[in-house]
Design a protein around this motif. Structure first.
Motif, PDB file in Angstrom:
ATOM      1  N   PHE A 316      10.518   1.686  11.437  1.00 45.09           N
ATOM      2  CA  PHE A 316      11.828   2.565  10.880  1.00 45.09           C
ATOM      3  C   PHE A 316      11.918   3.658  11.631  1.00 45.09           C
ATOM      4  O   PHE A 316      13.150   3.771  12.052  1.00 45.09           O
ATOM      5  N   ILE A 317      10.859   4.500  11.753  1.00 46.51           N
ATOM      6  CA  ILE A 317      10.902   5.874  12.631  1.00 46.51           C
ATOM      7  C   ILE A 317      11.318   5.622  14.027  1.00 46.51           C
ATOM      8  O   ILE A 317      11.948   6.286  14.602  1.00 46.51           O
ATOM      9  N   LEU A 318      10.863   4.427  14.693  1.00 47.26           N
ATOM     10  CA  LEU A 318      10.815   4.483  16.039  1.00 47.26           C
ATOM     11  C   LEU A 318      11.987   3.610  16.765  1.00 47.26           C
ATOM     12  O   LEU A 318      12.346   3.678  17.760  1.00 47.26           O
ATOM     13  N   SER A 319      12.300   2.701  15.786  1.00 47.13           N
ATOM     14  CA  SER A 319      13.393   1.415  16.435  1.00 47.13           C
ATOM     15  C   SER A 319      14.645   2.482  16.980  1.00 47.13           C
ATOM     16  O   SER A 319      15.361   1.884  17.865  1.00 47.13           O
ATOM     17  N   THR A 320      15.160   3.138  16.034  1.00 45.99           N
ATOM     18  CA  THR A 320      16.501   3.873  16.299  1.00 45.99           C
ATOM     19  C   THR A 320      16.305   4.730  17.795  1.00 45.99           C
ATOM     20  O   THR A 320      17.283   4.569  18.645  1.00 45.99           O
ATOM     21  N   PRO A 321      15.315   5.510  17.871  1.00 46.13           N
ATOM     22  CA  PRO A 321      15.367   6.205  19.118  1.00 46.13           C
ATOM     23  C   PRO A 321      15.131   5.267  20.478  1.00 46.13           C
ATOM     24  O   PRO A 321      15.608   5.536  21.594  1.00 46.13           O
ATOM     25  N   ILE A 322      14.205   4.413  20.357  1.00 45.32           N
ATOM     26  CA  ILE A 322      14.033   3.436  21.278  1.00 45.32           C
ATOM     27  C   ILE A 322      15.339   2.606  21.838  1.00 45.32           C
ATOM     28  O   ILE A 322      15.633   2.702  23.025  1.00 45.32           O
ATOM     29  N   ALA A 323      15.974   2.057  20.722  1.00 45.52           N
ATOM     30  CA  ALA A 323      17.271   1.468  20.953  1.00 45.52           C
ATOM     31  C   ALA A 323      18.145   2.324  21.770  1.00 45.52           C
ATOM     32  O   ALA A 323      18.992   1.966  22.691  1.00 45.52           O
ATOM     33  N   GLY A 324      18.228   3.404  21.182  1.00 44.45           N
ATOM     34  CA  GLY A 324      19.285   4.583  21.772  1.00 44.45           C
ATOM     35  C   GLY A 324      19.002   5.057  23.003  1.00 44.45           C
ATOM     36  O   GLY A 324      19.640   4.889  23.814  1.00 44.45           O
ATOM     37  N   PHE A 325      17.990   5.082  23.216  1.00 41.01           N
ATOM     38  CA  PHE A 325      17.095   5.604  24.697  1.00 41.01           C
ATOM     39  C   PHE A 325      17.723   4.268  25.635  1.00 41.01           C
ATOM     40  O   PHE A 325      18.127   4.663  26.730  1.00 41.01           O
ATOM     41  N   ILE A 326      17.486   3.030  25.361  1.00 45.72           N
ATOM     42  CA  ILE A 326      17.980   1.912  26.133  1.00 45.72           C
ATOM     43  C   ILE A 326      19.179   1.920  26.400  1.00 45.72           C
ATOM     44  O   ILE A 326      19.759   1.634  27.508  1.00 45.72           O
ATOM     45  N   ALA A 327      20.043   1.953  25.362  1.00 36.79           N
ATOM     46  CA  ALA A 327      21.287   1.943  25.260  1.00 36.79           C
ATOM     47  C   ALA A 327      22.218   2.960  25.882  1.00 36.79           C
ATOM     48  O   ALA A 327      23.020   2.773  26.643  1.00 36.79           O
ATOM     49  N   ALA A 485      22.323   3.900  12.406  1.00 38.40           N
ATOM     50  CA  ALA A 485      21.209   3.158  12.425  1.00 38.40           C
ATOM     51  C   ALA A 485      20.133   3.186  11.387  1.00 38.40           C
ATOM     52  O   ALA A 485      19.679   2.291  10.995  1.00 38.40           O
ATOM     53  N   TYR A 486      19.761   4.548  11.080  1.00 32.81           N
ATOM     54  CA  TYR A 486      18.731   4.625   9.958  1.00 32.81           C
ATOM     55  C   TYR A 486      19.257   4.151   8.724  1.00 32.81           C
ATOM     56  O   TYR A 486      18.556   3.499   7.994  1.00 32.81           O
ATOM     57  N   ALA A 487      20.482   4.313   8.434  1.00 35.23           N
ATOM     58  CA  ALA A 487      21.077   3.730   7.246  1.00 35.23           C
ATOM     59  C   ALA A 487      21.095   2.344   7.126  1.00 35.23           C
ATOM     60  O   ALA A 487      20.680   1.630   6.123  1.00 35.23           O
ATOM     61  N   LEU A 488      21.211   1.670   8.278  1.00 36.68           N
ATOM     62  CA  LEU A 488      21.258   0.240   8.217  1.00 36.68           C
ATOM     63  C   LEU A 488      19.681  -0.199   8.370  1.00 36.68           C
ATOM     64  O   LEU A 488      19.613  -1.274   7.911  1.00 36.68           O
ATOM     65  N   SER A 489      18.929   0.652   8.992  1.00 35.91           N
ATOM     66  CA  SER A 489      17.337   0.150   8.960  1.00 35.91           C
ATOM     67  C   SER A 489      16.964   0.072   7.708  1.00 35.91           C
ATOM     68  O   SER A 489      15.913  -0.869   7.421  1.00 35.91           O
ATOM     69  N   LEU A 490      17.295   0.752   6.615  1.00 31.73           N
ATOM     70  CA  LEU A 490      16.756   0.676   5.267  1.00 31.73           C
ATOM     71  C   LEU A 490      16.602  -0.699   4.715  1.00 31.73           C
ATOM     72  O   LEU A 490      15.561  -1.274   4.541  1.00 31.73           O
ATOM     73  N   PRO A 491      17.779  -1.033   4.668  1.00 32.47           N
ATOM     74  CA  PRO A 491      18.008  -2.571   3.694  1.00 32.47           C
ATOM     75  C   PRO A 491      17.464  -3.889   4.953  1.00 32.47           C
ATOM     76  O   PRO A 491      16.998  -4.931   4.444  1.00 32.47           O
ATOM     77  N   LEU A 492      17.538  -3.442   6.143  1.00 32.55           N
ATOM     78  CA  LEU A 492      16.949  -4.461   7.227  1.00 32.55           C
ATOM     79  C   LEU A 492      15.378  -4.708   7.165  1.00 32.55           C
ATOM     80  O   LEU A 492      14.739  -5.721   7.106  1.00 32.55           O
ATOM     81  N   LEU A 493      14.746  -3.515   7.076  1.00 35.89           N
ATOM     82  CA  LEU A 493      13.241  -3.620   7.224  1.00 35.89           C
ATOM     83  C   LEU A 493      12.553  -3.547   5.833  1.00 35.89           C
ATOM     84  O   LEU A 493      11.402  -4.292   5.725  1.00 35.89           O
ATOM     85  N   PHE A 494      13.206  -3.010   4.754  1.00 33.89           N
ATOM     86  CA  PHE A 494      12.199  -2.709   3.506  1.00 33.89           C
ATOM     87  C   PHE A 494      12.908  -3.663   2.413  1.00 33.89           C
ATOM     88  O   PHE A 494      14.054  -3.872   2.371  1.00 33.89           O
ATOM     89  N   ASN A 495      12.066  -4.405   1.624  1.00 39.00           N
ATOM     90  CA  ASN A 495      12.738  -4.974   0.431  1.00 39.00           C
ATOM     91  C   ASN A 495      13.106  -4.139  -0.759  1.00 39.00           C
ATOM     92  O   ASN A 495      12.596  -2.740  -0.560  1.00 39.00           O
ATOM     93  N   LYS A 496      13.465  -4.681  -1.856  1.00 39.00           N
ATOM     94  CA  LYS A 496      13.897  -3.870  -2.931  1.00 39.00           C
ATOM     95  C   LYS A 496      12.887  -2.880  -3.580  1.00 39.00           C
ATOM     96  O   LYS A 496      12.915  -1.943  -3.954  1.00 39.00           O
ATOM     97  N   ALA A 497      11.664  -3.782  -3.735  1.00 45.53           N
ATOM     98  CA  ALA A 497      10.632  -3.121  -4.487  1.00 45.53           C
ATOM     99  C   ALA A 497       9.973  -1.824  -3.218  1.00 45.53           C
ATOM    100  O   ALA A 497       9.641  -0.686  -3.794  1.00 45.53           O
ATOM    101  N   GLU A 498      10.057  -1.866  -1.915  1.00 44.44           N
ATOM    102  CA  GLU A 498       9.617  -1.076  -1.187  1.00 44.44           C
ATOM    103  C   GLU A 498      10.762   0.148  -0.984  1.00 44.44           C
ATOM    104  O   GLU A 498      10.216   1.308  -0.965  1.00 44.44           O
ATOM    105  N   LEU A 499      11.971  -0.030  -1.262  1.00 41.17           N
ATOM    106  CA  LEU A 499      12.927   0.872  -1.300  1.00 41.17           C
ATOM    107  C   LEU A 499      12.919   1.596  -2.449  1.00 41.17           C
ATOM    108  O   LEU A 499      13.086   2.973  -2.315  1.00 41.17           O
ATOM    109  N   CYS A 500      12.485   1.171  -3.568  1.00 38.67           N
ATOM    110  CA  CYS A 500      12.304   1.719  -4.815  1.00 38.67           C
ATOM    111  C   CYS A 500      11.115   2.691  -4.533  1.00 38.67           C
ATOM    112  O   CYS A 500      10.969   3.787  -4.918  1.00 38.67           O
TER     113      CYS A 500
END
Length: 509
Positions: A316-327, A485-500
């Motif tokens: 969650f922490i790293l996917s956004t900056p790496i994707a941003g650096f590539i793009a 991207a971080y807002a989108l990553s939350l439901p993409l990476l974590f299930n409901k229990a983990e989000l809670c």
């Protein structure tokens, strides 16, 4: 996980990210300044000097990288006396190694110009640069064992704060040296030596305050303990050798086969990816003390749950900056390296993306990789890494001599192979040593990878429709994309229990 452990974990993560941000900030302003002042050819030798220090750490890794694990397990089992014996034995061994390395590195620096391809006008500057780099390494070897205190007490945040201060001291010394004296190549490693002296004092002070029960006493030196640590640590040394084969030889290969000009460009291209790689390792290491405590208490089910959850957090922490650096990498380099031609910018960007592949993949599994050290199961990973490393070096050397694209093979071969290793071997082996189904971690890793791909596609689409006119517009676009991207990553990476679970943690903090 108990509240105190959860709170400490959050503090460790935040402190590590702040330390990373300070380091990146320093490199962000320092790199273009150094390239302008000393030239990209000379700048490449700074990275090469640091690589040679990495070669030297192979010798000390066998003791220091594994000592924290043994001290921590003994301490949390209530055997403080054994912890003290291990600490004292490693300290004596480190002092001996530091003396040996000081002698060997002095001889090596004297004959440096016969080993490397160095322009005649840079010989003295490069030698002094290497001398200070090795002196910093010797100082760090002397006090390496003192850093285990924060590890044992799960206070990685202390090390992060220490690193922040040392980096600020380093940049202050660099600015002062360049402001007062004519620009010299060795100012960077001289400043690193100054910050190394601070770390020497800080590490000793932290040990006394955080872990006073574990005493340093040379009379407790036990050669049997050193042999035991070496028997386990030798595999981490071999792992370090693999890392050298995979990425530490790239600048050296460039220097000896392609020349100093391409070495300088590759050094620039590796600056940002290496920062990302360092953050990946730091974040993965944040979870290691807690893993070690759970393993020492034989709480394997809890360890598996934490391993899965920590994998998602790192992704969650790293996917956004790496994707941003590539793009958005090309726009970034145009602004960051204004003295480079469009052709050089294209080359630097392509090499950066190639280098990023391994860190992209390891960001999904780095926290799982730490289980190898916790369980002291290091042999098979070393053999896998060694095979990949040897293949990478052979491919790079052959490509440099037979094709016009050698520098891209140097930047990308090991990166691609290690990326595949991180995604395929690491999850399976982590499950194996925990005596679980080999597939237990793969659903989490696949989910993390899918999340990254979605973010990268989104960023790539946006980059084709926007125009960057300067740093202000670039930062604004990156900020908006990052929030999205971080807002989108939350439901993409974590299930409901983990989000809670995350929500509850944030609410309590």
């Amino acid at each position: 996980m108990p509240k105190s452990a959860g709170k400490q974990m959050s503090i460790n993560i935040i402190a590590s990210i702040v330390s990373f941000a300070v380091t990146v900030g320093i490199n962000f302003f320092l790199t273009p300044y150094l390239v302008k002042e000393v030239g990209s050819d000379a700048y490449g030798f700074i990275g090469l000097a640091n690589n040679f220090v990495q070669y030297a750490t192979i010798v000390t890794t066998a003791l220091n990288s594994i000592s924290g694990r043994f001290i921590s397990i003994a301490y949390h089992k209530g055997d403080v006396e054994k912890s003290s014996k291990i600490f004292s034995s490693v300290l004596v061994a480190d002092l001996f190694l530091a003396a040996v390395m000081l002698i060997l590195s002095s001889i090596f620096v004297c004959f440096l110009d016969t080993v490397l391809n160095i322009p005649s006008n840079l010989v003295s500057g490069v030698k002094i640069t290497f001398a200070f780099a090795f002196l910093t390494f010797v100082v760090s070897t002397v006090t390496a064992i003192f850093t285990t205190a924060a590890f044992v007490k799960n206070r990685i945040d202390i090390n992060s704060i220490r690193d922040i201060i040392s980096n600020l001291i380093k940049v202050a010394l660099i600015v002062l040296l360049f402001a007062i004296f004519p620009a010299q190549l060795y100012f960077v490693t001289l400043a690193s030596f100054g910050s190394g002296i601070f770390l020497l004092l800080a590490n000793i002070t932290v040990k006394k305050k955080v872990l006073p029960e574990v005493k340093a006493d040379i009379r407790k030196f036990d050669i049997k303990i050193v042999k035991t640590l070496l028997a386990s640590g030798i595999w981490l040394s071999l792992s370090q050798l693999c890392q050298v084969l995979l990425s530490g030889l790239d600048l050296l290969i460039c220097n000896l086969t392609l020349g100093t000009a391409l070495m300088g460009l590759l050094s620039i291209a590796k600056t940002v990816p290496n920062s990302i790689g360092n953050l990946t390792v730091i974040l993965g290491s944040v979870f290691t003390p807690h893993y070690t405590i759970l393993y020492a208490k034989k709480k394997i089910p809890e360890l598996i749950i934490e391993a899965k959850f920590s994998t998602k957090i790192v992704s969650f922490i790293l996917s956004t900056p790496i994707a941003g650096f590539i793009a958005f990498g090309r726009q970034f380099y145009i602004l960051w390296q204004p003295t480079k031609s469009p052709e050089e910018i294209t080359m630097i960007q392509f090499m950066s993306v190639l280098t990023c592949i391994t860190f992209l993949c390891s960001s999904q599994t780095q926290s799982l990789m730490m289980i190898n050290t916790v369980c002291n199961k290091l042999r098979l990973p070393v053999f896998v890494n060694l095979t990949v490393g040897i293949v990478s070096v052979i491919v790079a050397i052959v490509a440099c001599n037979l094709t016009d694209y050698g520098v891209y093979f140097v930047a990308g071969t090991s990166s691609v192979l290690m990326g595949l290793r991180a995604l395929i071997f690491t999850p399976a082996y982590s499950a194996y040593i925990l005596k679980q189904k080999l597939s237990i971690f793969f659903p989490t890793v696949i989910r993390d990878c899918v999340g990254f791909i979605i973010i990268l596609v989104l960023f790539s689409i946006i980059s084709n429709f926007i125009t960057v006119t300067g740093w202000s517009s670039f930062i604004f676009i990156c900020a908006i994309c990052g929030i999205l991207a971080y807002a989108l990553s939350l439901p993409l990476l974590f299930n409901k229990a983990e989000l809670c679970k995350l929500k509850n943690k944030l609410t309590k903090k």
